[in-house]
Design a protein around this motif. Sequence first.
Motif, PDB file in Angstrom:
ATOM      1  N   UNK A  25       4.283 -52.112 -16.140  1.00  0.00           N
ATOM      2  CA  UNK A  25       4.967 -51.559 -14.979  1.00  0.00           C
ATOM      3  C   UNK A  25       5.514 -50.177 -15.266  1.00  0.00           C
ATOM      4  N   UNK A  26       6.076 -49.998 -16.470  1.00  0.00           N
ATOM      5  CA  UNK A  26       6.600 -48.691 -16.853  1.00  0.00           C
ATOM      6  C   UNK A  26       5.479 -47.676 -16.944  1.00  0.00           C
ATOM      7  N   UNK A  27       4.330 -48.096 -17.462  1.00  0.00           N
ATOM      8  CA  UNK A  27       3.194 -47.194 -17.538  1.00  0.00           C
ATOM      9  C   UNK A  27       2.771 -46.761 -16.143  1.00  0.00           C
ATOM     10  N   UNK A  28       2.741 -47.708 -15.213  1.00  0.00           N
ATOM     11  CA  UNK A  28       2.346 -47.408 -13.842  1.00  0.00           C
ATOM     12  C   UNK A  28       3.312 -46.413 -13.203  1.00  0.00           C
ATOM     13  N   UNK A  29       4.614 -46.620 -13.418  1.00  0.00           N
ATOM     14  CA  UNK A  29       5.610 -45.703 -12.871  1.00  0.00           C
ATOM     15  C   UNK A  29       5.435 -44.312 -13.453  1.00  0.00           C
ATOM     16  N   UNK A  30       5.216 -44.244 -14.751  1.00  0.00           N
ATOM     17  CA  UNK A  30       5.029 -42.956 -15.401  1.00  0.00           C
ATOM     18  C   UNK A  30       3.798 -42.241 -14.863  1.00  0.00           C
ATOM     19  N   UNK A  31       2.729 -43.006 -14.630  1.00  0.00           N
ATOM     20  CA  UNK A  31       1.479 -42.415 -14.163  1.00  0.00           C
ATOM     21  C   UNK A  31       1.595 -41.905 -12.731  1.00  0.00           C
ATOM     22  N   UNK A  32       2.572 -42.397 -11.968  1.00  0.00           N
ATOM     23  CA  UNK A  32       2.715 -41.990 -10.575  1.00  0.00           C
ATOM     24  C   UNK A  32       3.660 -40.798 -10.407  1.00  0.00           C
ATOM     25  N   UNK A  33       4.045 -40.167 -11.500  1.00  0.00           N
ATOM     26  CA  UNK A  33       4.905 -38.987 -11.441  1.00  0.00           C
ATOM     27  C   UNK A  33       4.090 -37.804 -10.932  1.00  0.00           C
ATOM     28  N   UNK A  34       4.498 -37.203  -9.802  1.00  0.00           N
ATOM     29  CA  UNK A  34       3.740 -36.139  -9.168  1.00  0.00           C
ATOM     30  C   UNK A  34       4.297 -34.767  -9.534  1.00  0.00           C
ATOM     31  N   UNK A  35       3.427 -33.771  -9.468  1.00  0.00           N
ATOM     32  CA  UNK A  35       3.801 -32.397  -9.780  1.00  0.00           C
ATOM     33  C   UNK A  35       3.776 -31.541  -8.526  1.00  0.00           C
ATOM     34  N   UNK A  36       4.870 -30.811  -8.286  1.00  0.00           N
ATOM     35  CA  UNK A  36       4.932 -29.781  -7.254  1.00  0.00           C
ATOM     36  C   UNK A  36       4.916 -28.439  -7.968  1.00  0.00           C
ATOM     37  N   UNK A  37       3.904 -27.629  -7.714  1.00  0.00           N
ATOM     38  CA  UNK A  37       3.769 -26.355  -8.425  1.00  0.00           C
ATOM     39  C   UNK A  37       3.943 -25.178  -7.471  1.00  0.00           C
ATOM     40  N   UNK A  38       4.267 -24.023  -8.049  1.00  0.00           N
ATOM     41  CA  UNK A  38       4.463 -22.824  -7.251  1.00  0.00           C
ATOM     42  C   UNK A  38       3.960 -21.585  -7.963  1.00  0.00           C
ATOM     43  N   UNK A  75      -4.122 -20.927 -12.831  1.00  0.00           N
ATOM     44  CA  UNK A  75      -4.001 -21.436 -11.461  1.00  0.00           C
ATOM     45  C   UNK A  75      -4.913 -22.639 -11.259  1.00  0.00           C
ATOM     46  N   UNK A  76      -6.146 -22.556 -11.721  1.00  0.00           N
ATOM     47  CA  UNK A  76      -7.087 -23.664 -11.567  1.00  0.00           C
ATOM     48  C   UNK A  76      -6.587 -24.914 -12.293  1.00  0.00           C
ATOM     49  N   UNK A  77      -6.106 -24.737 -13.533  1.00  0.00           N
ATOM     50  CA  UNK A  77      -5.620 -25.865 -14.325  1.00  0.00           C
ATOM     51  C   UNK A  77      -4.423 -26.535 -13.670  1.00  0.00           C
ATOM     52  N   UNK A 113     -15.329 -25.790 -10.283  1.00  0.00           N
ATOM     53  CA  UNK A 113     -15.413 -27.245 -10.319  1.00  0.00           C
ATOM     54  C   UNK A 113     -14.032 -27.795 -10.644  1.00  0.00           C
ATOM     55  N   UNK A 114     -13.462 -28.605  -9.755  1.00  0.00           N
ATOM     56  CA  UNK A 114     -12.120 -29.152  -9.923  1.00  0.00           C
ATOM     57  C   UNK A 114     -12.198 -30.631 -10.272  1.00  0.00           C
ATOM     58  N   UNK A 115     -11.455 -31.036 -11.286  1.00  0.00           N
ATOM     59  CA  UNK A 115     -11.411 -32.454 -11.650  1.00  0.00           C
ATOM     60  C   UNK A 115     -10.555 -33.245 -10.671  1.00  0.00           C
ATOM     61  N   UNK A 116      -9.587 -32.599 -10.029  1.00  0.00           N
ATOM     62  CA  UNK A 116      -8.733 -33.215  -9.020  1.00  0.00           C
ATOM     63  C   UNK A 116      -8.106 -32.097  -8.214  1.00  0.00           C
ATOM     64  N   UNK A 117      -7.565 -32.404  -7.055  1.00  0.00           N
ATOM     65  CA  UNK A 117      -6.984 -31.371  -6.197  1.00  0.00           C
ATOM     66  C   UNK A 117      -5.720 -31.888  -5.512  1.00  0.00           C
ATOM     67  N   UNK A 118      -4.850 -30.982  -5.046  1.00  0.00           N
ATOM     68  CA  UNK A 118      -3.604 -31.391  -4.391  1.00  0.00           C
ATOM     69  C   UNK A 118      -3.838 -32.012  -3.014  1.00  0.00           C
ATOM     70  N   UNK A 119      -2.812 -32.691  -2.548  1.00  0.00           N
ATOM     71  CA  UNK A 119      -2.807 -33.165  -1.165  1.00  0.00           C
ATOM     72  C   UNK A 119      -2.592 -31.973  -0.236  1.00  0.00           C
TER      73      UNK A 119
END
Length: 218
Positions: A25-38, A75-77, A113-119
């Motif tokens: 459960x702790x691993x799942x919570x940690x994995x769901x930590x989102x990043x807001x970048x600027x 920026x891409x990273x 080529x992006x491995x993932x992208x923001x919402x």
Amino acid sequence: MKRICKYAIAIILCFASLFMGAFLGMIEISASSYLASGFYRSDFTKGIGYSGPTAFYSNLGYSRSTYSNSTSSNWKSVTENSEVEFIHTHGANGYFTLSSSTDISGNMIQSMSFSDTPKLVYISACYAGNNSTTYGNVGQALVNKGVDSVVAFTSTISATSSTNGIHKFNLKVAIKLCYNHNNLSTALSNSLAEIYAEDGEYWGANNKVVYGSNYISF
């Protein structure tokens, strides 16, 4: 004696199962930590490039990172690892700038080529929401790469300080997204009405354009 041993083993297995469940459960919570970048240019006020990630950090507990005069590779990273991204800078038809020497165009994004992208990618830059026969379309290129929604502007945006004008509009949108939990369409329309009621001026915010979904929420 054997029965006691069986009970002891059962109890041990039960506690082990509970421990592993809590651990996972702790691993799942940690994995769901989102990043807001600027991102912002140092010859600008920080604007939404700083206040947007700060709003998501304060109200939703997101991790946050901000960069000035960034490179295209950085920026891409960062974009690949962000849930939401705010940009405040110069722009023109088909591109926005990260620094005086680094532009990000629609065609450039389309070639990446992006491995993932923001919402959400929110671009506070003059004219960056427009098509260009030379540079492509930033908003559409980001959506093509997997971003759910891109907000950009198709004309001049302006402010007379770091707390009014387009900066005030942009922050209103961010707060409505992360604190009021408005969907994107509602956050934009309500912020537009509020800024006009307060200032009698849109500061270019009425020239907003959305690529992708109008109805994402956080």
